[in-house]
Motif scaffolding. Structure first.
Motif, PDB file in Angstrom:
ATOM      1  N   ASP A  96      60.280 -10.385   4.217  1.00  0.00           N
ATOM      2  CA  ASP A  96      60.216  -9.008   3.736  1.00  0.00           C
ATOM      3  C   ASP A  96      58.791  -8.698   3.299  1.00  0.00           C
ATOM      4  N   GLY A  97      58.599  -7.559   2.652  1.00  0.00           N
ATOM      5  CA  GLY A  97      57.261  -7.142   2.253  1.00  0.00           C
ATOM      6  C   GLY A  97      56.618  -8.011   1.204  1.00  0.00           C
ATOM      7  N   GLY A  98      57.396  -8.878   0.566  1.00  0.00           N
ATOM      8  CA  GLY A  98      56.834  -9.823  -0.398  1.00  0.00           C
ATOM      9  C   GLY A  98      56.523 -11.178   0.197  1.00  0.00           C
ATOM     10  N   SER A  99      56.766 -11.347   1.498  1.00  0.00           N
ATOM     11  CA  SER A  99      56.429 -12.605   2.183  1.00  0.00           C
ATOM     12  C   SER A  99      54.964 -12.526   2.594  1.00  0.00           C
ATOM     13  N   ALA A 100      54.135 -13.360   2.016  1.00  0.00           N
ATOM     14  CA  ALA A 100      52.698 -13.214   2.219  1.00  0.00           C
ATOM     15  C   ALA A 100      52.023 -14.553   2.454  1.00  0.00           C
ATOM     16  N   SER A 101      50.912 -14.492   3.161  1.00  0.00           N
ATOM     17  CA  SER A 101      49.962 -15.582   3.301  1.00  0.00           C
ATOM     18  C   SER A 101      50.590 -16.846   3.872  1.00  0.00           C
ATOM     19  N   ALA A 102      50.809 -17.897   3.057  1.00  0.00           N
ATOM     20  CA  ALA A 102      51.400 -19.120   3.600  1.00  0.00           C
ATOM     21  C   ALA A 102      52.780 -18.846   4.196  1.00  0.00           C
ATOM     22  N   SER A 103      53.507 -17.896   3.626  1.00  0.00           N
ATOM     23  CA  SER A 103      54.784 -17.492   4.225  1.00  0.00           C
ATOM     24  C   SER A 103      54.564 -16.926   5.620  1.00  0.00           C
ATOM     25  N   GLU A 104      53.501 -16.155   5.784  1.00  0.00           N
ATOM     26  CA  GLU A 104      53.203 -15.558   7.083  1.00  0.00           C
ATOM     27  C   GLU A 104      52.684 -16.591   8.073  1.00  0.00           C
ATOM     28  N   ILE A 105      51.970 -17.594   7.578  1.00  0.00           N
ATOM     29  CA  ILE A 105      51.547 -18.694   8.441  1.00  0.00           C
ATOM     30  C   ILE A 105      52.776 -19.396   9.015  1.00  0.00           C
ATOM     31  N   LEU A 106      53.739 -19.701   8.142  1.00  0.00           N
ATOM     32  CA  LEU A 106      54.952 -20.386   8.575  1.00  0.00           C
ATOM     33  C   LEU A 106      55.783 -19.501   9.503  1.00  0.00           C
ATOM     34  N   ALA A 107      56.015 -18.262   9.089  1.00  0.00           N
ATOM     35  CA  ALA A 107      56.831 -17.360   9.908  1.00  0.00           C
ATOM     36  C   ALA A 107      56.170 -17.083  11.247  1.00  0.00           C
ATOM     37  N   GLY A 108      54.853 -16.873  11.247  1.00  0.00           N
ATOM     38  CA  GLY A 108      54.136 -16.605  12.491  1.00  0.00           C
ATOM     39  C   GLY A 108      54.174 -17.784  13.443  1.00  0.00           C
ATOM     40  N   ALA A 109      54.062 -19.006  12.891  1.00  0.00           N
ATOM     41  CA  ALA A 109      54.114 -20.202  13.733  1.00  0.00           C
ATOM     42  C   ALA A 109      55.473 -20.346  14.394  1.00  0.00           C
ATOM     43  N   LEU A 110      56.522 -20.105  13.642  1.00  0.00           N
ATOM     44  CA  LEU A 110      57.875 -20.257  14.183  1.00  0.00           C
ATOM     45  C   LEU A 110      58.207 -19.141  15.177  1.00  0.00           C
ATOM     46  N   GLN A 111      57.711 -17.937  14.928  1.00  0.00           N
ATOM     47  CA  GLN A 111      57.961 -16.828  15.854  1.00  0.00           C
ATOM     48  C   GLN A 111      57.170 -16.998  17.148  1.00  0.00           C
TER      49      GLN A 111
END
Length: 423
Positions: free
Chosen positions: A318-333
């Motif tokens: 969600d909009g509070g998922s940031a930085s390291a969360s985005e690194i992880l989510a982006g890698a998996l996507q």
């Protein structure tokens, strides 16, 4: 380090794996509303030495080699010539010097704030549990996330809320350090926070307390008659990677058929934790993240060993998922390892190195940008989910991963489809 008083040449490229780097939405984000022991600033090096030490780190490492269009040497000379007799006066000058970079993530931390940052990454903090950055358009502090279970979280504070007042005093134009200081206070005391959410302005009264940040919770749930693993990751602190690993291993032993990984309202934290957790799901050789330094040189982190599980995976953001969360989510996507469900992430794509300074203060300096495996630069853009689902306005913490959690339910449907196609 000893400061070089001669005008230096351009610094060598920064190799990120040699740094302890911080990939939180803000280097001192978790300091908002946190308290720590005040360290004395009357002893130690001469005041201007800390300014020179700060300038040197920026000169050698800062991600923008043009320093926001400035002659960085001239900036140094300007601030060295300013009179200052106390550490506090030098701290103000350092903050002013860094402000010329127009980068809210490159920040000076006085000894009290640096101590709080070290405590936060170890898994404990005290205060109201707000993680904030600066909204440059409104010049107001904006909430990245409220730490799960904290007074701010229980009080209904949400990502992207603007903080307009604290105890009746306006916050517009104030430095984040000053905002954080006003949110801090004695445990058990109250602070009134004025918020703006869209067109609505309202107040919340929060009671400061000690907050234990246990970043991982997990549960074996049922989906279409089959067991699935639900893992909630609220922060990438020093305990996160080990606890996620333990959660996966436990759920694997319970024959989980698939997984839902919940990164909602996770503001980030330690870059190494985000990379390590991505490796738990990816196959050897797959890219986790690219980091690009000031020379434009790209470094790469890859999965290095067999994943802990190859079972289907859905990730909630969600909009509070940031930085390291985005690194992880982006890698998996990008590696087609998981579907993302929820709403667009925060959009913070800068990485900071955290440096202790001679007098007990610290410096967070942006040293690189990161890109997802498909080489997306998501800074100020965020990551779009594969399935977009909003939460109801009345949603509360107690409703996470229940029938009332529309994002979880959409994630469960996506996982059900993935399980069916994998048979």
């Amino acid at each position: 380090m000893e400061a070089n008083l001669d005008k230096p040449n351009d610094a060598r490229p920064v190799r990120l794996r040699r740094h302890a780097v911080w990939a939180a939405a803000l280097a001192s984000a978790a300091l908002a509303g946190c308290s720590a022991e005040v360290l004395s600033s009357t002893a130690g090096p001469a005041p201007k030495e800390v300014l020179t030490e700060t300038w040197t780190y920026i000169n050698n490492e800062y991600v923008d080699p043009k320093f926001n269009g400035q002659d960085w040497w001239s900036v140094r000379q300007t601030y060295l010539e300013k009179p200052a007799e106390t550490s506090e006066q030098v701290y103000e000058q350092i903050a002013s010097m860094l402000k010329t970079l127009d980068d809210p993530y490159t920040r000076f931390l006085n000894p009290k704030q640096f101590k709080s940052l070290q405590t936060t990454t170890s898994g404990e903090l005290s205060g109201v549990g707000l993680q904030i950055t600066l909204d440059t358009e409104s010049e107001l502090p904006v909430v990245i996330a409220a730490v799960e279970g904290s007074p701010a979280f229980r009080g209904g504070v949400k990502a992207r809320d603007l903080i307009v007042e604290i105890d009746g005093r306006p916050t517009k134009g104030q430095a984040l350090d000053d905002v954080a200081d006003r949110l801090r206070g004695k445990i058990g005391s109250q602070v009134n926070v004025g918020l703006r959410r869209g067109e609505r302005t309202f107040d919340v009264t929060l009671t400061r307390e000690t907050i234990q940040v246990n970043p991982v919770t997990s549960q074996l749930k049922r989906l279409d008659g089959r067991p699935i693993g639900y893992i909630r990751l609220s922060q990438f602190n020093g305990n996160a990677a080990q606890q996620v690993r333990q959660a996966i291993e436990k759920l694997e032993a319970q024959d989980a058929a698939g997984y839902i990984l919940d990164l909602r309202s996770n503001p980030g934290g330690l870059l190494e934790a985000g990379v390590e957790i991505a490796r738990y799901w990816l196959t050897p050789g797959q890219t986790v993240v690219y980091t690009v330094n000031r020379q434009g040189e790209r470094d790469q982190a890859r999965a290095q060993r067999a994943p802990l599980t190859a079972r289907p995976l859905v990730v909630l953001i969600d909009g509070g998922s940031a930085s390291a969360s985005e690194i992880l989510a982006g890698a998996l996507q990008d590696n087609r390892r998981a579907q993302l469900v929820g709403t667009k992430s925060f959009g913070k794509g800068l990485i900071q190195a955290i440096h202790p300074l001679k007098d007990g203060s610290g410096l967070a300096v942006s040293i690189a940008r990161y890109q997802t495996p498909s080489r997306r630069d998501i800074h100020k853009q965020g990551i779009e989910p594969d399935v977009k689902v909003e939460l109801p306005k009345s949603f509360s913490l107690e409703q996470l991963a229940t029938d009332a959690d529309s994002q979880y339910q959409a994630g469960a449907k996506a996982l059900s489809r993935a399980l069916a196609s994998s048979q």
